[in-house]
Scaffold this active site. Structure first.
Site, short mmCIF file in Angstrom:
data_model
loop_
_atom_site.label_atom_id
_atom_site.label_comp_id
_atom_site.label_asym_id
_atom_site.label_seq_id
_atom_site.Cartn_x
_atom_site.Cartn_y
_atom_site.Cartn_z
CE LYS A 11 99.75 0.44 -16.25
NZ LYS A 11 99.82 1.51 -15.49
CB SER A 42 101.51 -0.95 -23.95
OG SER A 42 100.24 -0.52 -24.41
#
Length: 504
Positions: A51, A305
Site C-alpha cells: 500500500k 501482499s
C-alpha cells in the site's frame, strides 16, 4: 485501456520511500504442486504491505496547496500505514479513519508514524463515510485506498518490477482483491507488456465483491462481508478499478478462511515469514487453480501482499491450517454405549492419527463421539474413512466443512440439555471491541433465557459466538427483528447436525 496506465506506472517516482521487493522462489509449494511457484514479496515493504506504493504516488501528485491543507483517508490498516509514512516523509498532516475492528498492530503502527487516528464504525465503508465528512468539514484532501488512477498506478509498479525480475514466460499471476487497486494496476501493466500471461483476481468467498460485479455485469454492494481477511473486506469494488479489471483479468477465484490459513503456513515454510490472511490470499487462489485445472510445469506467481496481523491471531490460524490443507477430517460417529466400543472403533482406524476425540455420556443406548483424524489431502481419503466405518454398521456424518463443528462444538463441554425447551441456536460474528457482548445482551433485555453460550477470542477483528436461546415459536418473528436491528452477521444453526448430535 492498459496503455492509458502504462505511462502513469512508468512515471511513478516512488523509490525514495518504497522499495523494490524480491521475487522469491517457493521450492516446497512448487514441489507439492508440480509447478514453479514464485512469490512477489510485498510483505517486505517498510510498512509490510504494497500500500505504500499507491499512497505515496498519490501524495506526489498533489499540489502544494493540497498538501498544506492535510490529507485524510479511510483504511482497515495497510493503506493507513502507507499514507502515514508517506505523509511523514513529505511533512504532510494526515488523519486516518479506521474501523474499530482494525487489529491493534495496525492502529499502533499508524500512530507511531505521526498520523492522527479516528476509530469509527465496524467496516471500511462506515469509516469511508466518516472520512468524506471530514473532507467537507475541514477541507482536507481525501486519499482513496484504491479507487483512484494515481493510487492504481502506484500499485501497478509491482507488475513493472515483476516482469523485469523474471524475463522468462509467466503462465499466470494471482493477485488479491479488496477494492481492486493492486489488481487493476498490475493487470493493466501485465496485459499491455505480456498479454499472453493470464491474470487471476483472488477474493475471500465471504467478501467477493468483484465476482459479484462480474456475474451481474455491474457493480453491486454486498449485504455483508466477512472480515477474517480485513485487508480485503470491501463490500463494493471500486468504480475505476472495476472499469479496468473487467477488461484485463482472466477470471476470479475465491478462497475461504481455512484455505487462507493453509497458504499462510505454506509461505512460512518457504520463507519463514508470516503473512496476514489477505497477504496469503493470492497463494490460496493459486493452489485452488492448480487443483481445479491439474496444470503442471507452469510458472505461477502469487503476490504476498502484506504481513500486518496480530500475534494472538496465530492460534486460530494454526488450528485452521490442517483443515485448510485437507489434512484433517472431522466426523460425528454413533457407536454403541457398551464396554469395548471405543477399542473396537479405534481398531478400525488402523494407523491413522487421531487429532481429537470428544465424548460425554448421554444415555444407555448410543454414544455420539466427535473425532478428528489425519487424512491425505484429497476427498477420496475422507470418503474411504466414511465407507470403512459405515461398512461396519456405524452411523457417520462428515463435519469437516461444518463451521459450528469446527469453531465451537470441538471446544465445548457439557452435553445434551433435555430441559432446554424451545431452544434455537444462532452463530454470530461480534465485532471484537469492548461492549459488543453487552450490546447484544442489552438488545435481548432479558426477554429470553440464554441456554447456551460459547465464545473464543481468535485474535481476529471479530469474535465467533454460538448462542442458544429459549424462544417460543410465536416469538420467533420478534427475535428476528431484534437481531436485524443489532446489525451483527448471524446464521440460524438450529438444524445444524453438529448441534443436533452433541448439544440439543
Amino acid at each position: 485501456m492498459p496503455q492509458s496506465y502504462l505511462k502513469r506506472i512508468l512515471n511513478a517516482r516512488i523509490y525514495d520511500l518504497a522499495v523494490e521487493t524480491p521475487l522469491d522462489a517457493a521450492p516446497l509449494i512448487s514441489d507439492r504442486t508440480n509447478n514453479q511457484v514464485l512469490l512477489k514479496r510485498e510483505d517486505l515493504q517498510p510498512v509490510f504491505s504494497f500500500k505504500i506504493r499507491g499512497a505515496y504516488n498519490k501524495l506526489l501528485q498533489l499540489s502544494e496547496e493540497q498538501r498544506a491543507g492535510g490529507v485524510v483517508a479511510a483504511s482497515a490498516g495497510n493503506h493507513a500505514q502507507g499514507l502515514a509514512l508517506a505523509s511523514q516523509h513529505l511533512g504532510v498532516k494526515a488523519t486516518i479513519v479506521m474501523p474499530r475492528t482494525t487489529p491493534a498492530i495496525k492502529v499502533e503502527a499508524v500512530k507511531r508514524r505521526g498520523a492522527k487516528v479516528v476509530l469509527t464504525g465496524d467496516t471500511y465503508d462506515e469509516a469511508a463515510t466518516h472520512a468524506k465528512k471530514l473532507v467537507e468539514e475541514k477541507g482536507m484532501t481525501y486519499v482513496p485506498p484504491f479507487d483512484d488512477p494515481d493510487v492504481i498506478a502506484g500499485q501497478g509498479t509491482v507488475a513493472m518490477e515483476l516482469l523485469r525480475q523474471y524475463s522468462g514466460p509467466i503462465d499466470a499471476v494471482f493477485i488479491p482483491v479488496g477494492g481492486g487497486g493492486l489488481c487493476a494496476g498490475m493487470a493493466a501493466y501485465i496485459k499491455y507488456v505480456r498479454p499472453e500471461t493470464k491474470v487471476f483476481a483472488v477474493e475471500p468467498n465471504d467478501a467477493a465483491c468483484l465476482k459479484a460485479a462480474m456475474d451481474a455485469n455491474r457493480r453491486v454492494t454486498l449485504p455483508q462481508v466477512g472480515i477474517f481477511a480485513e485487508g480485503v473486506a470491501v463490500a463494493q469494488i471500486g468504480k475505476e478499478t472495476y472499469r479496468v479489471l473487467r477488461q484485463t483479468i482472466d477470471g476470479v477465484i475465491t478462497a475461504n478462511a481455512d484455505e487462507m490459513c493453509a497458504a499462510i503456513k505454506d509461505i512460512f515454510e518457504d520463507t519463514r515469514s508470516i503473512t496476514e490472511p489477505a497477504g496469503a490470499l493470492s497463494l490460496a487462489g493459486l493452489k485452488k487453480y492448480v487443483a481445479e485445472t491439474g496444470c503442471e510445469g507452469k510458472t505461477l506467481v502469487a503476490i504476498a501482499s502484506g504481513a500486518n496481523t496480530n500475534f494472538d491471531r496465530l492460534r486460530f490460524i494454526s488450528e485452521s491450517t490442517e483443515i485448510g490443507e485437507k489434512r484433517e477430517a472431522i466426523f460425528a460417529v454413533t457407536i454403541p454405549e457398551e464396554p469395548g466400543s471405543y477399542r473396537k472403533f479405534c481398531g478400525l482406524l488402523g494407523k491413522r492419527s487421531i487429532t481429537e476425540f470428544n465424548y460425554r455420556f448421554a444415555d444407555n443406548r448410543d454414544a455420539h463421539i466427535f473425532v478428528g483424524l489425519q487424512v491425505a489431502p484429497d476427498k477420496d481419503d475422507r470418503a474411504e474413512v466414511v465407507q470403512t466405518l459405515e461398512g461396519k454398521g456405524y452411523k457417520v456424518v462428515d463435519m469437516t466443512d461444518n463451521e459450528v463443528a469446527k469453531l465451537h462444538i470441538r471446544h465445548m463441554v457439557g452435553g445434551h440439555a433435555p430441559q432446554a425447551n424451545d431452544e434455537i441456536v444462532y452463530r454470530f460474528e461480534f465485532p471484537e471491541r469492548p461492549g459488543a457482548l453487552l450490546n447484544f445482551l442489552t438488545k435481548l433485555a432479558g426477554r429470553w433465557n440464554i441456554s447456551m453460550f460459547h465464545y473464543r477470542n481468535h485474535g481476529a477483528a471479530f469474535g465467533r459466538v454460538l448462542v442458544g436461546m429459549q424462544v417460543p415459536k410465536k416469538e420467533h418473528k420478534q427475535l428476528q427483528g431484534l437481531l436485524k436491528d443489532l446489525g451483527y452477521p448471524y446464521w440460524d444453526e438450529t438444524d445444524n447436525e453438529a448441534y443436533r448430535y452433541f448439544l440439543s
